[in-house]
Write a protein that holds these residues in place. Sequence first.
Motif, PDB file in Angstrom:
ATOM      1  N   GLY A 153      -1.318 -11.316  -4.450  1.00 12.84           N
ATOM      2  CA  GLY A 153      -0.824 -11.118  -2.941  1.00 12.84           C
ATOM      3  C   GLY A 153       0.090 -10.133  -2.939  1.00 12.84           C
ATOM      4  N   ASN A 154      -0.440  -9.127  -2.177  1.00 16.89           N
ATOM      5  CA  ASN A 154       0.527  -7.834  -1.946  1.00 16.89           C
ATOM      6  C   ASN A 154       1.782  -8.458  -1.080  1.00 16.89           C
ATOM      7  N   ASP A 155       1.192  -9.273  -0.085  1.00 22.14           N
ATOM      8  CA  ASP A 155       2.643  -9.743   0.530  1.00 22.14           C
ATOM      9  C   ASP A 155       3.674 -10.506  -0.082  1.00 22.14           C
ATOM     10  N   PHE A 156       3.369 -11.129  -1.128  1.00 25.99           N
ATOM     11  CA  PHE A 156       4.344 -11.718  -1.764  1.00 25.99           C
ATOM     12  C   PHE A 156       5.097 -10.511  -2.539  1.00 25.99           C
ATOM     13  N   TYR A 157       4.351  -9.851  -3.264  1.00 21.36           N
ATOM     14  CA  TYR A 157       5.267  -8.541  -3.636  1.00 21.36           C
ATOM     15  C   TYR A 157       6.124  -7.642  -2.864  1.00 21.36           C
ATOM     16  N   GLU A 158       5.678  -7.604  -1.531  1.00 18.34           N
ATOM     17  CA  GLU A 158       6.517  -6.870  -0.621  1.00 18.34           C
ATOM     18  C   GLU A 158       7.828  -7.749  -0.548  1.00 18.34           C
ATOM     19  N   LEU A 159       7.514  -8.949  -0.386  1.00 18.47           N
ATOM     20  CA  LEU A 159       8.954  -9.838  -0.287  1.00 18.47           C
ATOM     21  C   LEU A 159      10.080  -9.698  -1.379  1.00 18.47           C
ATOM     22  N   VAL A 160       9.412  -9.443  -2.582  1.00 21.14           N
ATOM     23  CA  VAL A 160      10.197  -9.398  -3.928  1.00 21.14           C
ATOM     24  C   VAL A 160      10.620  -8.121  -3.987  1.00 21.14           C
ATOM     25  N   LEU A 161       9.644  -7.210  -3.988  1.00 27.55           N
ATOM     26  CA  LEU A 161      10.260  -5.731  -4.531  1.00 27.55           C
ATOM     27  C   LEU A 161      10.992  -5.030  -3.336  1.00 27.55           C
ATOM     28  N   GLY A 162      10.750  -5.160  -1.853  1.00 28.90           N
ATOM     29  CA  GLY A 162      11.293  -4.520  -0.809  1.00 28.90           C
ATOM     30  C   GLY A 162      10.320  -3.483  -0.556  1.00 28.90           C
ATOM     31  N   SER A 236      -5.667  -3.349 -11.332  1.00 28.39           N
ATOM     32  CA  SER A 236      -5.594  -4.392 -10.123  1.00 28.39           C
ATOM     33  C   SER A 236      -6.293  -3.755  -9.167  1.00 28.39           C
ATOM     34  N   ARG A 237      -7.306  -4.390  -8.604  1.00 28.91           N
ATOM     35  CA  ARG A 237      -7.953  -3.938  -7.289  1.00 28.91           C
ATOM     36  C   ARG A 237      -7.147  -4.054  -6.017  1.00 28.91           C
ATOM     37  N   GLU A 238      -6.224  -5.326  -6.047  1.00 31.03           N
ATOM     38  CA  GLU A 238      -5.341  -5.364  -4.929  1.00 31.03           C
ATOM     39  C   GLU A 238      -4.280  -4.304  -4.931  1.00 31.03           C
ATOM     40  N   GLN A 239      -3.719  -3.976  -5.990  1.00 28.79           N
ATOM     41  CA  GLN A 239      -2.702  -2.830  -6.021  1.00 28.79           C
ATOM     42  C   GLN A 239      -3.374  -1.528  -5.659  1.00 28.79           C
ATOM     43  N   ALA A 240      -4.575  -1.200  -6.221  1.00 26.13           N
ATOM     44  CA  ALA A 240      -5.516   0.107  -5.738  1.00 26.13           C
ATOM     45  C   ALA A 240      -5.626  -0.035  -4.157  1.00 26.13           C
ATOM     46  N   ALA A 241      -6.225  -1.095  -3.517  1.00 24.91           N
ATOM     47  CA  ALA A 241      -6.407  -1.051  -2.115  1.00 24.91           C
ATOM     48  C   ALA A 241      -4.903  -0.609  -1.325  1.00 24.91           C
ATOM     49  N   TYR A 242      -4.039  -1.244  -1.642  1.00 25.78           N
ATOM     50  CA  TYR A 242      -2.673  -1.170  -1.101  1.00 25.78           C
ATOM     51  C   TYR A 242      -2.052   0.454  -1.204  1.00 25.78           C
ATOM     52  N   ALA A 243      -2.179   0.807  -2.443  1.00 28.77           N
ATOM     53  CA  ALA A 243      -1.730   2.300  -2.787  1.00 28.77           C
ATOM     54  C   ALA A 243      -2.480   3.255  -1.724  1.00 28.77           C
ATOM     55  N   ARG A 244      -3.796   3.098  -2.077  1.00 23.30           N
ATOM     56  CA  ARG A 244      -4.690   3.914  -1.397  1.00 23.30           C
ATOM     57  C   ARG A 244      -4.351   4.004   0.264  1.00 23.30           C
ATOM     58  N   LYS A 245      -3.823   3.129   0.623  1.00 15.10           N
ATOM     59  CA  LYS A 245      -3.654   2.790   2.292  1.00 15.10           C
ATOM     60  C   LYS A 245      -2.220   3.444   2.467  1.00 15.10           C
ATOM     61  N   ARG A 246      -1.343   3.449   1.448  1.00 10.24           N
ATOM     62  CA  ARG A 246      -0.096   4.001   1.554  1.00 10.24           C
ATOM     63  C   ARG A 246      -0.108   5.367   1.506  1.00 10.24           C
ATOM     64  N   VAL A 247      -1.071   6.031   0.769  1.00 11.98           N
ATOM     65  CA  VAL A 247      -1.398   7.298   0.332  1.00 11.98           C
ATOM     66  C   VAL A 247      -1.924   8.029   1.773  1.00 11.98           C
ATOM     67  N   ALA A 248      -2.876   7.376   2.206  1.00  9.47           N
ATOM     68  CA  ALA A 248      -3.298   7.719   3.366  1.00  9.47           C
ATOM     69  C   ALA A 248      -2.511   7.910   4.602  1.00  9.47           C
ATOM     70  N   GLU A 249      -1.437   6.799   4.789  1.00  9.00           N
ATOM     71  CA  GLU A 249      -0.558   7.030   5.747  1.00  9.00           C
ATOM     72  C   GLU A 249       0.545   8.130   5.638  1.00  9.00           C
ATOM     73  N   GLU A 250       0.665   8.392   4.363  1.00 11.34           N
ATOM     74  CA  GLU A 250       1.683   9.663   3.822  1.00 11.34           C
ATOM     75  C   GLU A 250       1.076  10.867   4.060  1.00 11.34           C
ATOM     76  N   GLY A 251      -0.326  10.812   4.486  1.00  9.23           N
ATOM     77  CA  GLY A 251      -1.326  12.142   4.355  1.00  9.23           C
ATOM     78  C   GLY A 251      -1.188  13.096   3.145  1.00  9.23           C
TER      79      GLY A 251
END
Length: 437
Positions: A153-162, A236-251
């Motif tokens: 769960g990416n939500d879990f890692y967001e809480l831990v890693l910041g 990790s498919r969950e990592q890749a999906a999350y990272a692609r969203k971040r990349v798109a948001e950064e343009g």
Amino acid sequence: MADAALRLTTLAEELLGAPLPVRIRAWDGSESGPPDAPALIIRNRRALRRLLWKPGELGLARAWVAGEIDVEGDLYETLGLLAGLIWERGADAKDEVHPVLDPRMRAVARGFVQIAGPWPPPAPPAEEIRRRHGALHTKRRDRAAISHHYDVGNDFYELVLGPSMVYSCAYWGDGDSYGDDGFTLEDAQRDKLDLICRKLALKEGDRLLDVGCGWGSMAIHAAREYGARVTGVTLSREQAAYARKRVAEEGLTDRIELRVQDYRDVRDGPYDAISSIGMAEHVGSVKYREYADDLYALLKPGGRLLNHQIARRPEKDESAYRIDEFIDAYVFPDGELAPLGRTVGTLEEAGFEVRDVEAIREHYALTLRRWVANLEDHWAEAVRATSAGRARVWRLYMAASAVSFERNKIGVNQILAVRTPESGASGMPARARVWSG
């Protein structure tokens, strides 16, 4: 009579041959041990049955994950007290009488059985990975191992890693900034990524391969701050999906490609640089030379590799090394740590010229303490995001790892290597550490 704690303390001290440095509080309300010490709380006799079935670390881990044991007081102090006792005994373990042949140990075992209650032992917690069969580090088995750890769960890692979403040792700077409360985890992770980019001498248009790209933080930093064109790979498919969203948001979609791909399947070299940050621990000793050969082949002549990797202390008898049971069952299945010298030697055997090694052990202890604090501050949210057992796994493994780094049981190193051309013109600066800022 409520006396379970005293009986357990007596048996434990008989087993260890030393005073127990923590208090014991048992399920019957009894308490025994040093009054000012942290308390090890045993909530249920099931914990003892787990220990009798799997003596040592795995039995303790199962009881911890199931919530049958807990700590009251400073967790780091408790782990330090218990780990210190274990390490002190470990040096002389080979000279001890085998427990089965020692009448005293048999009597201790009978005492624990009497307190533990009826058998059989409980089933392992759901968070424990099931026993794996077959050869280590096949592509299929590695995918399963990575999924066990990262797809929780990416939500879990967001809480831990910041907000940085970087799951590797941060870099806390020098002087007054080292460990200073005013220097945030996000600051330290940014500085770590920037340090790696400088060591790799990234510049506009360079092709960077980020092996084990996680949630995309290194790729984003290298593309945004240095103009690199980045290919990131993860299993990790969950990592890749999350990272692609971040990349798109950064343009940055025109500069960054993120793949769900095994590094062994990357075929589009040569790259100007490769970063491998906290990934090589998953490779395993049987595949490490293949890993080094593959990365060497993917670099152009003069290309640089930054290998950021946890290391263990060498054993007097290397054949005695065993993968940590708790980590293997609950955290990093099939993960292995190698001594620094072996890693450097293997990279050199593959053809790399190793130009710099920077040990940043103390930095990881600070990083882990910040992650534990994040988890504890968001405990209820973390449990909802995954499970109570999973949250307990992460709290124990991160806190125990912090103690291990602080006590020099494990370390972490950034190894900078180059694929030096036959001409010998490595392109490296004559003066070391010009990237230190």
